[in-house]
Write a protein that holds these residues in place. Structure first.
Motif, PDB file in Angstrom:
ATOM      1  N   LYS A 181      26.297  40.137 -82.078  1.00 40.76           N
ATOM      2  CA  LYS A 181      25.114  41.002 -82.107  1.00 40.76           C
ATOM      3  C   LYS A 181      23.933  40.344 -81.428  1.00 40.76           C
ATOM      4  O   LYS A 181      23.168  41.006 -80.707  1.00 40.76           O
ATOM      5  N   ALA A 182      23.770  39.039 -81.625  1.00 36.07           N
ATOM      6  CA  ALA A 182      22.656  38.327 -80.990  1.00 36.07           C
ATOM      7  C   ALA A 182      22.769  38.385 -79.472  1.00 36.07           C
ATOM      8  O   ALA A 182      21.780  38.587 -78.764  1.00 36.07           O
ATOM      9  N   MET A 183      23.981  38.230 -78.967  1.00 35.61           N
ATOM     10  CA  MET A 183      24.173  38.276 -77.520  1.00 35.61           C
ATOM     11  C   MET A 183      23.888  39.671 -76.964  1.00 35.61           C
ATOM     12  O   MET A 183      23.290  39.817 -75.897  1.00 35.61           O
ATOM     13  N   PHE A 184      24.303  40.708 -77.689  1.00 35.57           N
ATOM     14  CA  PHE A 184      24.035  42.074 -77.246  1.00 35.57           C
ATOM     15  C   PHE A 184      22.541  42.402 -77.322  1.00 35.57           C
ATOM     16  O   PHE A 184      21.971  42.998 -76.413  1.00 35.57           O
ATOM     17  N   ALA A 185      21.916  42.020 -78.442  1.00 36.20           N
ATOM     18  CA  ALA A 185      20.524  42.400 -78.678  1.00 36.20           C
ATOM     19  C   ALA A 185      19.552  41.616 -77.810  1.00 36.20           C
ATOM     20  O   ALA A 185      18.447  42.094 -77.537  1.00 36.20           O
ATOM     21  N   MET A 186      19.936  40.417 -77.392  1.00 29.78           N
ATOM     22  CA  MET A 186      19.009  39.554 -76.650  1.00 29.78           C
ATOM     23  C   MET A 186      19.628  39.088 -75.344  1.00 29.78           C
ATOM     24  O   MET A 186      19.441  37.947 -74.920  1.00 29.78           O
ATOM     25  N   ALA A 187      20.372  39.965 -74.690  1.00 32.71           N
ATOM     26  CA  ALA A 187      21.121  39.566 -73.495  1.00 32.71           C
ATOM     27  C   ALA A 187      20.224  38.938 -72.433  1.00 32.71           C
ATOM     28  O   ALA A 187      20.615  37.971 -71.765  1.00 32.71           O
ATOM     29  N   ASP A 188      19.016  39.453 -72.273  1.00 31.86           N
ATOM     30  CA  ASP A 188      18.129  38.955 -71.223  1.00 31.86           C
ATOM     31  C   ASP A 188      17.205  37.844 -71.699  1.00 31.86           C
ATOM     32  O   ASP A 188      16.442  37.284 -70.920  1.00 31.86           O
ATOM     33  N   LYS A 189      17.250  37.531 -73.002  1.00 27.77           N
ATOM     34  CA  LYS A 189      16.330  36.533 -73.548  1.00 27.77           C
ATOM     35  C   LYS A 189      17.053  35.377 -74.232  1.00 27.77           C
ATOM     36  O   LYS A 189      16.431  34.382 -74.595  1.00 27.77           O
ATOM     37  N   TYR A 190      18.349  35.526 -74.410  1.00 32.00           N
ATOM     38  CA  TYR A 190      19.067  34.610 -75.282  1.00 32.00           C
ATOM     39  C   TYR A 190      19.008  33.164 -74.791  1.00 32.00           C
ATOM     40  O   TYR A 190      18.989  32.219 -75.590  1.00 32.00           O
ATOM     41  N   LYS A 191      18.949  32.981 -73.483  1.00 30.91           N
ATOM     42  CA  LYS A 191      18.923  31.624 -72.941  1.00 30.91           C
ATOM     43  C   LYS A 191      17.688  30.852 -73.379  1.00 30.91           C
ATOM     44  O   LYS A 191      17.670  29.614 -73.367  1.00 30.91           O
ATOM     45  N   ASP A 192      16.639  31.572 -73.783  1.00 29.82           N
ATOM     46  CA  ASP A 192      15.399  30.923 -74.236  1.00 29.82           C
ATOM     47  C   ASP A 192      15.354  30.711 -75.748  1.00 29.82           C
ATOM     48  O   ASP A 192      14.368  30.194 -76.276  1.00 29.82           O
ATOM     49  N   ILE A 193      16.408  31.097 -76.455  1.00 28.02           N
ATOM     50  CA  ILE A 193      16.491  30.980 -77.920  1.00 28.02           C
ATOM     51  C   ILE A 193      15.219  31.530 -78.575  1.00 28.02           C
ATOM     52  O   ILE A 193      14.405  30.777 -79.118  1.00 28.02           O
ATOM     53  N   PRO A 194      15.012  32.847 -78.532  1.00 26.76           N
ATOM     54  CA  PRO A 194      13.817  33.427 -79.154  1.00 26.76           C
ATOM     55  C   PRO A 194      13.880  33.343 -80.673  1.00 26.76           C
ATOM     56  O   PRO A 194      14.917  32.984 -81.256  1.00 26.76           O
ATOM     57  N   VAL A 195      12.770  33.676 -81.306  1.00 27.76           N
ATOM     58  CA  VAL A 195      12.680  33.623 -82.768  1.00 27.76           C
ATOM     59  C   VAL A 195      13.776  34.470 -83.409  1.00 27.76           C
ATOM     60  O   VAL A 195      14.365  34.096 -84.421  1.00 27.76           O
ATOM     61  N   GLN A 196      14.050  35.621 -82.811  1.00 23.78           N
ATOM     62  CA  GLN A 196      15.100  36.499 -83.333  1.00 23.78           C
ATOM     63  C   GLN A 196      16.431  35.760 -83.426  1.00 23.78           C
ATOM     64  O   GLN A 196      17.177  35.897 -84.402  1.00 23.78           O
ATOM     65  N   ALA A 197      16.756  34.978 -82.399  1.00 22.42           N
ATOM     66  CA  ALA A 197      18.000  34.214 -82.401  1.00 22.42           C
ATOM     67  C   ALA A 197      17.989  33.150 -83.486  1.00 22.42           C
ATOM     68  O   ALA A 197      18.998  32.910 -84.154  1.00 22.42           O
TER      69      ALA A 197
END
Length: 239
Positions: A181-197
């Protein structure tokens, strides 16, 4: 009840509650909250119900025999409480599955497309079989076949083993689902490890800690009941 046991149970409950709190925070703050609309809000019901039922309630059902020792309750009452918690867990899991299957149907997506879903459905089916056989052997057979204590005694280690394995599999499935779910929800941001992650990962760690402590409590002989006879004529320290 010794102090280390009380501390461990307290830590397990804190970890489980933290996992649920982080999951709710993730779903509400970042993923739109909960609902039964056929879309994202309905999907969000799935992770909440599965973690509440298959990890937190199920884990507490496993610990119940240890926690109730000091209360000196008749073991038949403890067994009915254990069954009640497992039925509640099954109900939560059923709602969670209905939510995700309904969501997939509504948006035209395929079911069981990931390893997470295959392992998760297998775990839930195992849980249902475990619940059925537990009811047959330890509730129904007790009342209908009072001379079946030897049969129940032989089945008990199998029941305990699969109870532990199902909780472990539920936790593994949850961690896979969080990652997916994290990869789907933050596909364009995941590389930056946002707070959501970070929140999502912390939820997974919390559930893992909860399961680790439950497994330790279940495996530590010093936390088991002393041998005593009950309505089942089984050793209390077997469960």
């Amino acid at each position: 009840m010794n102090s280390s046991f009380v501390i461990l149970v307290g830590l397990a409950e804190l970890a489980g509650l933290a996992g649920m709190g982080l999951t709710i925070t993730w779903m509400i703050k970042y993923l739109g909250g909960f609902g039964w609309d056929g879309f994202a809000k309905q999907f969000n019901v799935h992770p909440l119900m599965m973690t509440v039922g298959m990890i937190f309630i199920n884990g507490n059902a496993l610990m119940l025999y240890r926690v109730t020792l000091s209360l000196n309750l008749p073991r038949i009452i403890v067994k009915f409480c254990h069954l009640g918690l497992q039925l509640l867990a099954a109900g939560c899991g059923s709602i969670g599955l209905a939510a995700v299957f309904g969501y997939h149907k509504n948006i035209g997506a395929s079911d069981l497309y990931s390893f997470h879903s295959w392992v998760g459905l297998t775990t839930f089916i195992m849980f249902g079989i475990q619940l059925l056989f537990g009811f047959l052997f330890f509730i129904l057979f007790f009342f209908l076949l009072p001379r079946s204590e030897n049969l129940r005694g032989r089945f008990l280690p199998i029941h305990v083993f699969f109870g532990k394995m199902i909780l472990i599999l539920a936790t593994i499935t949850t961690c896979m689902g969080i990652q997916e779910k994290a990869m789907f929800a933050m596909a364009d941001k995941y590389k930056d490890i946002p707070v959501q992650a970070l929140i999502a990962h912390a939820a997974g760690i919390s559930f893992t800690i909860f399961t680790f402590i439950v497994m330790y409590i279940m495996s530590n002989d010093s936390y088991k009941a002393q041998s005593r006879r009950d309505g089942y004529h089984l050793q209390a320290n077997s469960t």
